[in-house]
Design an enzyme around this catalytic site. Structure first.
Site, PDB file in Angstrom:
ATOM      1  N   CYS A  97      -1.721   9.132   3.000  1.00  0.00           N
ATOM      2  CA  CYS A  97      -1.612   8.536   1.776  1.00  0.00           C
ATOM      3  C   CYS A  97      -2.402   8.827   0.641  1.00  0.00           C
ATOM      4  O   CYS A  97      -2.673   8.648  -0.387  1.00  0.00           O
ATOM      5  CB  CYS A  97      -1.258   7.046   1.628  1.00  0.00           C
ATOM      6  SG  CYS A  97      -1.963   6.153   2.986  1.00  0.00           S
ATOM      7  N   GLU A 108       0.904  -1.056   0.237  1.00  0.00           N
ATOM      8  CA  GLU A 108      -0.127   0.068  -0.016  1.00  0.00           C
ATOM      9  C   GLU A 108       0.742   1.166  -0.101  1.00  0.00           C
ATOM     10  O   GLU A 108       1.513   1.494   1.044  1.00  0.00           O
ATOM     11  CB  GLU A 108      -0.905   0.273   1.353  1.00  0.00           C
ATOM     12  CG  GLU A 108      -2.089   0.947   1.373  1.00  0.00           C
ATOM     13  CD  GLU A 108      -2.487   1.346   2.553  1.00  0.00           C
ATOM     14  OE1 GLU A 108      -2.230   2.750   2.745  1.00  0.00           O
ATOM     15  OE2 GLU A 108      -2.799   0.621   3.570  1.00  0.00           O
TER      16      GLU A 108
HETATM   17  N1  LIG Z   1      -8.086   5.725   6.652  1.00  0.00           N
HETATM   18  C1  LIG Z   1      -6.809   6.364   6.209  1.00  0.00           C
HETATM   19  C2  LIG Z   1      -5.698   5.756   5.611  1.00  0.00           C
HETATM   20  C3  LIG Z   1      -5.251   4.627   6.439  1.00  0.00           C
HETATM   21  C4  LIG Z   1      -4.118   3.786   5.494  1.00  0.00           C
HETATM   22  O1  LIG Z   1      -3.891   3.096   5.258  1.00  0.00           O
HETATM   23  C5  LIG Z   1      -7.277   7.465   5.272  1.00  0.00           C
HETATM   24  O2  LIG Z   1      -8.534   7.310   4.556  1.00  0.00           O
HETATM   25  O3  LIG Z   1      -6.333   8.510   4.859  1.00  0.00           O
END
Ligand SMILES: N[C@@H](CCC=O)C(=O)O
Length: 555
Positions: free
Chosen positions: A336, A301
């Site tokens: 991210c 990821e």
């Molecule tokens: N829930 C978080 C991302 C988590 C990452 O893996 C978002 O939406 O930025």
């Protein structure tokens, strides 16, 4: 207390009392003794009272010969000591992982009661996180190491709790649901099972110190794997405490190892222990290197130069501006999923959208961490990038573009006002500029551009040429427009409709990149099954052999 005093106190050393004010629980006492798993009071961590992070291997907490010192991102004080395992000390970790067979700690044919055990552990851990003092502890701990607003930090704890609630009771065993297909003759049936990989590794970044490691760790365990967990040392204190909470909730101590080390040592551990699968969340550069080092036994990821397209239908400008502000600048742009580029239809460009975005960006302040330290890009690097973008013909600064003032964020970290720079679409697409404009800056920084109806194909071309395909938003309620954009793009988590966003995926939305066979997901049952298990088919063929069967001629 005067505003001035508050501010000053904030920068001179983030004193416990000033920090406490960041939390709505305020002065309510957080008694250390009332959090039976915690090894410190989160408000007391400071240069004079540094907290320690240990390693956990073969069922025991251990220290190591070296300590890695982490500085407080708000004032540069060395405030956390992390027991750093060096290359000579990895043996127990290698042995521990190697002891786990390829068929895992449990599978549908081995120790199935462990599926239920993990349902119980999830129930207890979710219950603990539902207690205000526990969720406050984790939210404040997250804020101390990965500064973000209290609401953003608490959101992370909330997602984690909801995820755990989703896997209470029988839900873990349902993850390992199998299926059967009738065979060709009596006694034959094929059964498809979700099978663990056995020994696995999990490497996670600094920006979500709890949500990413916990969700992935539990997914790995649910499916029967034995993980070794490595979290970015800057924030690994959060999982150190979470591991202790999980042990209290009944997690067997042999099930997870937890290591703090530099990348080189971790690489050595991976090459010696040979996990059957490694999940890496972090930068594309490291991801590509690991993919080679681990012979492709990896799921990723990685980064996202995430885009948002505003379609021709302009509506709810205030709402859309607010979502843009959250997507680009919450957590100081260090998600991210953060919005890196905004493609506005000319109708939006004629609206008050960018003015409103500017107004919202200017509300952000260091005092409540709605803007704050950038942990992987320096101020200088961000300003240099801005300068290069401003050299592009027709580009202009929309807002921001300056370093934060009146702070004591150490120089190793970045401190930039929320920034947006306009670059003309034609210029973005040139060979010369494309890589520069689409370079991901992991901070409060976005590119804004504009397109006309007959230029949508140019926008789609830009999407096609990008490298990472994590999140995206298509802001429009026009189904034909949505169809066109969704049908010609690939991002793994795409929000569509007037309220579309790029960030804030909760546990019930698959979150992960698409368009890459190595792409991992996080959060949902599908993500867990895809990342942490493989398919195994058992074909039962009991007979009977047909009456009168004779040996046929050879074929
Ligand atoms: N829930 C978080 C991302 C988590 C990452 O893996 C978002 O939406 O930025």
């Amino acid at each position: 207390m005067s505003k001035f005093f508050l501010r000053k106190e904030f920068w001179v050393g983030a004193s416990p009392s000033a920090l406490r004010r960041l939390s709505p629980l305020g002065h309510q006492q957080r008694l250390l003794s009332s959090l039976s798993f915690a090894t410190f009071d989160v408000e007391e961590i400071s240069g004079s009272q540094p907290a320690e992070v240990h390693n956990f291997v073969q069922g025991k907490w251990t220290k190591s010969s070296n300590w890695n010192t982490i500085v407080d991102p708000l004032n540069g004080e060395p405030f956390i000591k992390v027991a750093d395992v060096n290359e000579m000390e990895i043996k127990p970790f290698v042995e521990s992982l190697s002891n786990c067979p390829k068929h895992g700690l449990h599978n549908p044919f081995k120790a199935p009661e462990r599926y239920l055990l993990y349902g119980d552990i999830s129930t207890k851990a979710a219950h603990m996180l539902s207690q205000a003092k526990v969720s406050d502890f984790f939210a404040r701990l997250i804020q101390r190491v990965s500064p973000k607003s209290y609401q953003q930090a608490l959101g992370e704890v909330y997602v984690t709790r909801k995820f755990l609630e989703n896997f209470c009771g029988d839900q873990v065993r349902f993850l390992a649901r199998s299926f059967a297909v009738p065979g060709n003759h009596l006694g034959q049936q094929s059964h498809g099972f979700r099978w663990p990989y056995g020994p696995v590794a999990l490497v996670t970044p600094f920006n979500f110190p709890l949500e990413i490691p916990l969700l992935q760790l539990m997914g790995a365990l649910y499916m029967g794997n034995k993980p070794v967990l490595k979290v970015d040392s800057k924030v690994s204190i959060v999982m150190d405490q979470m591991m202790r909470l999980l042990h209290q909730c009944g997690m067997p101590v042999e099930d997870v190892d937890f290591i703090n080390s530099d990348g080189k040592t971790m690489n050595k551990l991976l090459s010696e222990a040979k996990p059957r699968m490694t999940l890496f969340t972090g930068s594309s550069r490291v991801a590509e290197k690991l993919a080679i080092d681990l012979n492709g036994r990896i799921k990723l990821e990685d980064a996202g130069f995430d885009w948002k397209i505003l379609g021709p239908d302009v509506n709810e400008v205030d709402y859309v501006a607010w979502v843009c502000d959250q997507d680009a600048y919450a957590c100081s742009g260090q998600k991210c999923s953060a919005q890196s580029i905004l493609f506005m239809h000319e109708n939006w460009a004629k609206s008050s959208l960018t003015d409103k975005m500017k107004g919202l960006a200017e509300r952000r302040k260091l005092e409540d961490l709605t803007i704050g330290p950038v942990l992987t890009v320096t101020t200088e690097a961000m300003l240099d990038h801005l300068k290069s973008l401003l050299e592009i013909r027709g580009s202009k600064l929309l807002f921001g573009g300056e370093a934060l003032e009146n702070h004591s964020i150490p120089k190793i970290y970045g401190a930039l006002k929320p920034t947006a720079v306009y670059v003309p679409l034609e210029e973005i697409l040139t060979e010369k500029n494309f890589d520069l404009v689409t370079k991901e800056i992991f901070g409060p920084f976005q590119v804004v551009t504009e397109y006309k109806d007959d230029q949508l194909h140019m926008v789609l071309d830009a999407l096609e040429r990008m490298h990472a395909h994590l999140t995206a938003a298509v802001v429009s309620n026009n189904p034909i427009f949505l169809q066109e954009v969704i049908g010609k793009s690939v991002n793994g988590t795409t929000y569509a409709g007037l309220r579309a966003r790029t960030t804030g995926a909760p546990q019930n939305h698959w979150f992960g990149p698409a368009g890459d066979p190595r792409g991992a997901g996080i959060g949902t049952p599908e993500a867990i099954k895809l990342v942490w298990s493989c398919h195994r088919e058992v074909i039962y063929d009991f007979g009977p052999v047909p009456r009168g069967w004779e040996v046929p001629s050879s074929t």
